[in-house]
Design an enzyme around this catalytic site. Structure first.
Site, short mmCIF file in Angstrom:
data_model
loop_
_atom_site.label_atom_id
_atom_site.label_comp_id
_atom_site.label_asym_id
_atom_site.label_seq_id
_atom_site.Cartn_x
_atom_site.Cartn_y
_atom_site.Cartn_z
N LYS A 139 41.05 -56.86 16.49
CA LYS A 139 40.69 -55.74 15.42
C LYS A 139 41.79 -56.24 14.22
O LYS A 139 42.90 -56.55 14.51
CB LYS A 139 40.92 -54.37 15.63
CG LYS A 139 39.84 -53.56 16.47
CD LYS A 139 40.19 -52.20 16.71
CE LYS A 139 39.17 -51.82 17.83
NZ LYS A 139 37.95 -51.42 17.17
N ARG B 148 31.44 -50.00 26.18
CA ARG B 148 30.09 -50.06 26.91
C ARG B 148 30.33 -50.78 28.16
O ARG B 148 29.41 -50.76 29.22
CB ARG B 148 29.27 -50.67 25.89
CG ARG B 148 29.31 -52.30 25.58
CD ARG B 148 28.59 -52.34 24.24
NE ARG B 148 28.97 -51.92 23.03
CZ ARG B 148 28.57 -52.08 21.99
NH1 ARG B 148 27.52 -52.76 21.63
NH2 ARG B 148 29.21 -51.61 20.87
N1 BES Z 1 36.64 -48.14 19.89
C1 BES Z 1 35.86 -48.84 19.14
C2 BES Z 1 34.99 -47.92 18.38
C3 BES Z 1 35.80 -46.77 17.22
C4 BES Z 1 35.88 -47.21 15.99
C5 BES Z 1 36.03 -45.61 17.57
C6 BES Z 1 36.35 -46.50 15.09
C7 BES Z 1 36.81 -44.87 16.60
C8 BES Z 1 36.65 -45.24 15.28
C9 BES Z 1 34.92 -49.55 19.92
O1 BES Z 1 35.52 -50.15 20.97
C10 BES Z 1 34.57 -50.80 19.03
O2 BES Z 1 35.54 -51.61 18.81
N2 BES Z 1 33.35 -51.01 18.57
C11 BES Z 1 32.93 -52.27 17.68
C12 BES Z 1 31.83 -52.65 18.46
C13 BES Z 1 31.35 -54.05 17.61
C14 BES Z 1 32.17 -55.17 18.04
C15 BES Z 1 29.91 -54.27 18.04
C16 BES Z 1 32.87 -51.53 16.51
O3 BES Z 1 32.29 -50.37 16.34
O4 BES Z 1 33.13 -51.99 15.71
ZN ZN Z 2 36.62 -51.95 20.77
#
Ligand code: BES
Ligand code: ZN
Ligand code: ZN
Length: 494
Positions: free
Chosen positions: A276, A350
Site C-alpha cells: 500500500k 477475503r
Molecule cells: N484492509 C483493506 C480495506 C480497507 C481500506 C479497510 C480502507 C479500511 C479502509 C483491504 O485488505 C484492502 O486492502 N483491500 C483492497 C482490495 C483491492 C486490492 C482489490 C482495497 O480496497 O483497495
Molecule cells: Zn489489504
C-alpha cells in the site's frame, strides 16, 4: 458502573448532574416545563427568549446548584424536534452531552426519560450513550489522560414503571456498551502490540472472564485442516497465524446448529508485496476491527446468556512483504478445495475469510455473519455513515435489518447479482482474488460467497465505519458491529 431506576421525583434526586431533555417544539404549558420553570424561578421562560435556550439537538446549558433541586447541576439537553426523538437520538445525544461535560468529574449522573420514548428503551439507550461517551483512545498517552468518571447512572421517569423490566434493559445496555468499548480499545492497539498471537491471548482472557469456550489453532492445525488461504497470507510475516474459535452453548440442546460469526483479524495490513502507499497504510492497525467486533459480541452474548449456540471464528494474520511472502500470480488452495489465483496480495481479507467461512459451513451453521474491514470500495460507495451488507437469504436479511434498527448502527444493502461473478473468473484457477476496479465491494462479496455454499449468510463490510475522526466527539475506533451482531444472534427484535 452501577445502574439504577429511581422512583423518586426528579426534583429530589441527589446527583452530580441531572440531564433533562428539552425539545425544540415543546408544547406550551407542558407540565414538566412549567414545573421546571417554577423551580428555577422563571429561568426557563427567560432562557426561551434568548439564544441560550438549548433546544437544538445536542446543545447543552448547565445550571449550577439550582436552589430547589437536589442535583449539583441541572443539564438542559437540547433534544431537537419532539417527533424525531427516539432511542437512537437519545443514545447519540447522550454521547454528545456527556462528552461536553467530560472533566467535570461527574460520578452520579441521572437521566430524565420523557414519555415520548418507552421507558425501557430510553433507559437502555441512555446507559449506552453515557458509557460509550466515556471511551477515550488515550491508552498510550502518558500525560493529560482523561480521568475516569461516571460511576453510577440513574434513570428517572415520571411514569409508573416495571422496575425489573427497566433495570434488565439497562443491564443489557451496560453489557453492550462495555463490550463495544472493549472492542474499541483492542482495535486501537497498534500492530507492534497486538499481533495474531496477542489477539489470541486477548481472546483467551476475555473467554476466561465471561465463560466462553475457546480453542486457538496455530500453523500445524491450519496445515492439518488445509487452510491454505490463511497460511498463504501469513507467510510474509514472522508472526505466525492464529485461528481463534470461541464457543457459547446457550441453547437447551447443545447439539443444536450454531450461529457462526466470523471476523477479519488482520492485525496489520501493509498490503503485502502489493504494498500500500504510505497514506493508505496509516490506519491499517484497525484491519482487525471485524475480529474485535466478533470477540466483543461473543463476550456480550455470554454475559447476557443468549439461549442460542454461537461460534465465533477469527482468522488472525499479519499481512507483510518479505522473502517468504506470497506473490501476485501465486495459486493457493482454500480449505474447501477451491483454487485461487492471487492477483493482488492486498486483497488478503477475503482470503482468510474464505477458510473461516468454509470451516463455519463445515460446522453445520444455521446461518453465518461475517464482519470485515474488507474494501476501500465500500467507503467510496457509502462513505463513513453506513456499512455495506450483502445477503444471500431474505429471512436473514430481515433479521439483520431489524437488528440494526435496535442497535442504531446504520447499514445499507448491496447487491450480489450473478453477473458480478464473472469479474473473479480466473483463466488458470477456479477464481481470482480481485476483479476490475468497478464495484470492488461487490466483487469482494461475490468472492466470499464461493465459500458459504447454501448456508444463509450475511457479509458486513465495515471499512468506512470502523474509525471516526471526530469533531471532538467520538474519536478513534467506533466498535461498529458489536451491538448489531448481538441483536442478530438474539433475534428477538426487543
Ligand atoms: N484492509 C483493506 C480495506 C480497507 C481500506 C479497510 C480502507 C479500511 C479502509 C483491504 O485488505 C484492502 O486492502 N483491500 C483492497 C482490495 C483491492 C486490492 C482489490 C482495497 O480496497 O483497495
Ligand atoms: Zn489489504
Ligand atoms: Zn485488509
Amino acid at each position: 458502573m452501577k445502574i439504577r431506576l429511581v422512583k423518586e421525583s426528579w426534583d429530589s434526586i441527589e446527583c452530580d448532574a441531572l440531564i433533562m431533555p428539552v425539545f425544540e417544539n415543546e408544547d406550551e404549558g407542558d407540565s414538566l416545563l412549567v414545573d421546571l420553570d417554577e423551580k428555577l424561578g422563571g429561568l426557563i421562560n427567560e432562557l426561551k427568549s434568548t439564544e441560550e435556550w438549548t433546544s437544538k439537538a445536542g446543545q447543552i446549558s448547565v445550571i449550577y446548584r439550582p436552589e430547589k433541586l437536589k442535583t449539583a447541576r441541572l443539564i438542559l439537553l437540547g433534544a431537537g424536534k419532539k417527533e424525531d426523538y427516539d432511542s437512537h437520538s437519545i443514545r447519540s445525544l447522550m454521547v454528545k452531552a456527556v462528552r461536553k461535560v467530560k472533566g467535570y468529574n461527574l460520578k452520579r449522573v441521572a437521566f430524565y426519560g420523557r414519555s415520548q420514548v418507552e421507558s425501557k428503551r430510553a433507559a437502555r439507550a441512555a446507559v449506552e450513550g453515557i458509557m460509550l461517551a466515556t471511551y477515550e483512545a488515550d491508552d498510550y498517552k502518558t500525560k493529560d489522560r482523561s480521568k475516569s468518571f461516571v460511576e453510577e447512572i440513574l434513570f428517572v421517569s415520571g411514569e409508573e414503571l416495571d422496575v425489573a423490566e427497566v433495570e434488565a434493559s439497562m443491564e443489557r445496555g451496560k453489557i453492550l456498551a462495555n463490550a463495544t468499548n472493549m472492542a474499541r480499545k483492542l482495535v486501537n492497539e497498534p500492530g507492534n502490540r497486538v499481533n495474531p498471537s496477542r489477539l489470541a491471548q486477548a481472546a483467551t482472557e476475555v473467554a476466561a472472564k465471561c465463560g466462553l469456550e475457546i480453542e486457538v489453532w496455530g500453523e500445524p492445525e491450519l496445515e492439518d485442516k488445509g487452510m491454505g488461504a490463511i497460511l498463504a497470507v501469513a507467510r510474509g510475516s514472522d508472526e505466525p497465524a492464529r485461528f481463534i474459535i470461541l464457543k457459547h452453548f446457550g441453547a437447551p440442546d447443545c447439539e443444536a446448529k450454531p450461529i457462526v460469526l466470523v471476523g477479519k483479524g488482520v492485525t496489520f495490513d501493509s498490503g503485502g508485496l502489493s504494498l500500500k502507499p504510505a497514506q493508505s497504510m496509516e490506519e491499517m492497525k484497525a484491519d482487525k476491527a471485524g475480529a474485535c467486533a466478533v470477540l466483543a459480541a461473543m463476550e456480550a452474548i455470554a454475559r447476557i446468556g443468549v439461549k442460542k449456540n454461537v461460534v465465533g471464528l477469527i482468522p488472525a494474520v499479519e499481512n507483510l512483504p518479505s522473502g517468504r511472502a506470497q506473490r501476485p500470480g501465486d495459486v493457493i488452495r482454500a480449505m474447501n478445495g477451491t483454487t485461487i489465483e492471487v492477483i493482488n496480495t492486498d486483497a488478503e481479507g477475503r482470503l482468510i475469510l474464505a477458510d473461516a467461512l468454509s470451516y463455519g459451513q463445515q460446522l453445520g451453521a444455521e446461518f453465518m455473519v461475517d464482519i470485515a474491514t474488507l474494501t476501500g470500495a465500500v467507503v467510496v460507495a457509502l462513505g463513513k455513515v453506513r456499512a455495506g451488507i450483502f445477503c444471500n437469504n431474505e429471512e436473514l436479511f430481515e433479521r439483520v435489518w431489524r437488528a440494526s434498527d435496535q442497535s442504531g448502527e446504520k447499514l445499507w444493502r448491496m447487491p450480489l447479482d450473478d453477473e458480478y461473478r464473472k469479474e473473479i473468473e480466473s483463466s488458470i484457477a477456479d477464481i481470482k482474488n480481485v476483479g476490475n476496479r468497478w464495484g470492488g465491494a461487490i466483487t469482494a462479496a461475490k468472492f466470499l460467497q464461493e465459500f458459504v455454499g447454501d448456508v444463509p449468510w450475511c457479509h458486513i463490510d465495515i471499512a468506512g465505519v470502523d474509525l471516526f475522526k471526530g469533531e471532538g466527539n467520538v474519536n478513534g475506533p467506533t466498535g461498529f458491529g458489536v451491538r448489531t451482531l448481538v441483536e442478530i444472534v438474539s433475534g428477538t427484535g426487543q
